[in-house]
Scaffold this motif. Structure first.
Motif, short mmCIF file in Angstrom:
data_model
loop_
_atom_site.label_atom_id
_atom_site.label_comp_id
_atom_site.label_asym_id
_atom_site.label_seq_id
_atom_site.Cartn_x
_atom_site.Cartn_y
_atom_site.Cartn_z
N LEU A 9 -1.43 17.83 65.59
CA LEU A 9 -1.93 16.56 66.11
C LEU A 9 -1.57 15.41 65.19
CD1 LEU A 9 -5.59 17.59 67.10
CD2 LEU A 9 -3.64 17.33 68.63
N SER A 10 -1.54 14.21 65.77
CA SER A 10 -1.33 13.01 64.95
C SER A 10 -2.53 12.85 64.01
CB SER A 10 -1.22 11.78 65.85
OG SER A 10 -2.49 11.50 66.45
N ALA A 11 -2.36 12.02 63.01
CA ALA A 11 -3.42 11.79 62.03
C ALA A 11 -4.71 11.29 62.70
CB ALA A 11 -2.95 10.81 60.96
N LYS A 12 -4.61 10.35 63.62
CA LYS A 12 -5.80 9.79 64.29
C LYS A 12 -6.49 10.86 65.14
CE LYS A 12 -7.56 6.25 64.24
NZ LYS A 12 -8.71 5.86 63.40
N ARG A 75 -11.70 23.22 61.41
CA ARG A 75 -12.05 23.80 60.10
C ARG A 75 -10.86 23.77 59.16
NH1 ARG A 75 -15.09 26.74 63.49
NH2 ARG A 75 -13.59 28.43 63.74
N PHE A 76 -9.66 24.06 59.67
CA PHE A 76 -8.47 23.96 58.83
C PHE A 76 -8.27 22.52 58.36
CE2 PHE A 76 -4.15 22.31 58.83
CZ PHE A 76 -3.71 22.86 57.63
N LEU A 77 -8.40 21.55 59.26
CA LEU A 77 -8.18 20.15 58.89
C LEU A 77 -9.15 19.70 57.80
CD1 LEU A 77 -7.68 18.68 62.48
CD2 LEU A 77 -5.90 18.97 60.73
N ILE A 78 -10.39 20.12 57.91
CA ILE A 78 -11.39 19.76 56.90
C ILE A 78 -11.06 20.45 55.58
CG2 ILE A 78 -13.83 19.99 56.27
CD1 ILE A 78 -14.37 19.57 59.36
N ARG A 79 -10.69 21.73 55.67
CA ARG A 79 -10.32 22.48 54.46
C ARG A 79 -9.12 21.82 53.78
NH1 ARG A 79 -6.55 26.55 54.25
NH2 ARG A 79 -6.58 27.65 52.29
N ARG A 80 -8.11 21.45 54.56
CA ARG A 80 -6.92 20.80 53.99
C ARG A 80 -7.31 19.50 53.30
NH1 ARG A 80 -2.12 19.03 57.97
NH2 ARG A 80 -3.75 17.64 58.71
N HIS A 81 -8.13 18.68 53.96
CA HIS A 81 -8.55 17.42 53.36
C HIS A 81 -9.24 17.65 52.02
CE1 HIS A 81 -10.26 13.42 52.92
NE2 HIS A 81 -11.39 14.04 52.60
N LYS A 103 -7.07 11.24 52.70
CA LYS A 103 -7.02 10.91 54.13
C LYS A 103 -5.69 10.26 54.51
CE LYS A 103 -10.85 9.83 56.09
NZ LYS A 103 -12.06 9.18 56.59
N LYS A 104 -5.11 9.51 53.59
CA LYS A 104 -3.84 8.83 53.86
C LYS A 104 -2.64 9.78 53.87
CE LYS A 104 -5.30 4.59 51.51
NZ LYS A 104 -5.04 3.74 50.32
N ILE A 105 -2.72 10.88 53.14
CA ILE A 105 -1.54 11.74 52.97
C ILE A 105 -1.68 13.16 53.51
CG2 ILE A 105 -0.70 10.45 50.97
CD1 ILE A 105 -1.75 12.79 49.21
N GLU A 106 -2.89 13.59 53.84
CA GLU A 106 -3.12 14.99 54.17
C GLU A 106 -2.31 15.49 55.35
OE1 GLU A 106 -7.22 14.50 56.74
OE2 GLU A 106 -7.31 14.41 54.58
N GLN A 107 -1.99 14.64 56.32
CA GLN A 107 -1.25 15.09 57.50
C GLN A 107 0.16 15.56 57.18
OE1 GLN A 107 -2.26 11.92 57.10
NE2 GLN A 107 -0.55 10.57 57.47
N TYR A 108 0.64 15.25 55.99
CA TYR A 108 1.98 15.68 55.58
C TYR A 108 1.99 17.07 54.95
CZ TYR A 108 3.00 10.80 56.43
OH TYR A 108 3.13 9.58 57.02
#
Length: 146
Positions: A9-12, A75-81, A103-108
């Motif tokens: 998914l996109s960052a937003k 849960r993965f997204l929160i863990r990654r952050h 939050k600015k870079i985690e999507q990479y």
């Protein structure tokens, strides 16, 4: 089930999914719009797309509910952050700053990279922004499986 890569998914949209998870897995469109300071129509469009991808059940005028797949991904997204924020905090950033910058870079960061960072950190249980869950990730479970 499709393997998580970390780039689904996109960052937003990822932020919306994390927010819904933090609200107990359900949320109303108006609550999401208020939280993110965007128009309800913007949220509705994004939620419809997230639902089409299989992460949410969306009932117009009623809100959304995470699907099992959506819960796993959130849960993965929160863990990654939290892992990214922890790494940043260990390199001199204050906790609030580490969380904002993560939050600015985690999507990479891919799932593989996130898992490798988790391993290199010794599978931490706590980050500067909260507890780190280790279900279905790089960490062996109590019975030795991953």
């Amino acid at each position: 089930m499709q393997e998580i890569t970390g780039h689904e998914l996109s960052a937003k949209k990822a932020e919306y999914l994390k927010y819904i998870h933090m609200q107990g897995g359900t949320a109303k469109t108006s609550e999401i719009a208020t939280h993110f300071s965007v128009a309800p129509s913007t949220v509705t469009k994004a939620l419809t797309e997230i639902a089409k991808a299989g992460y949410l059940e969306h009932s117009p005028y009623h809100g959304v509910k995470l699907t099992p797949r959506g819960g796993d991904y959130a849960r993965f997204l929160i863990r990654r952050h939290r892992i990214v924020a922890l790494v940043l905090s260990r390199h001199g950033l204050e906790p609030d700053e580490a969380c904002r910058e993560a939050k600015k870079i985690e999507q990479y960061f891919s799932k593989d990279l996130t898992d490798r960072m988790c391993t290199s950190l010794g599978h931490p249980m706590m980050s500067v922004c909260g507890e780190i869950e280790h279900d279905h990730c790089c960490c062996p479970s109590s019975d030795g499986r991953r």
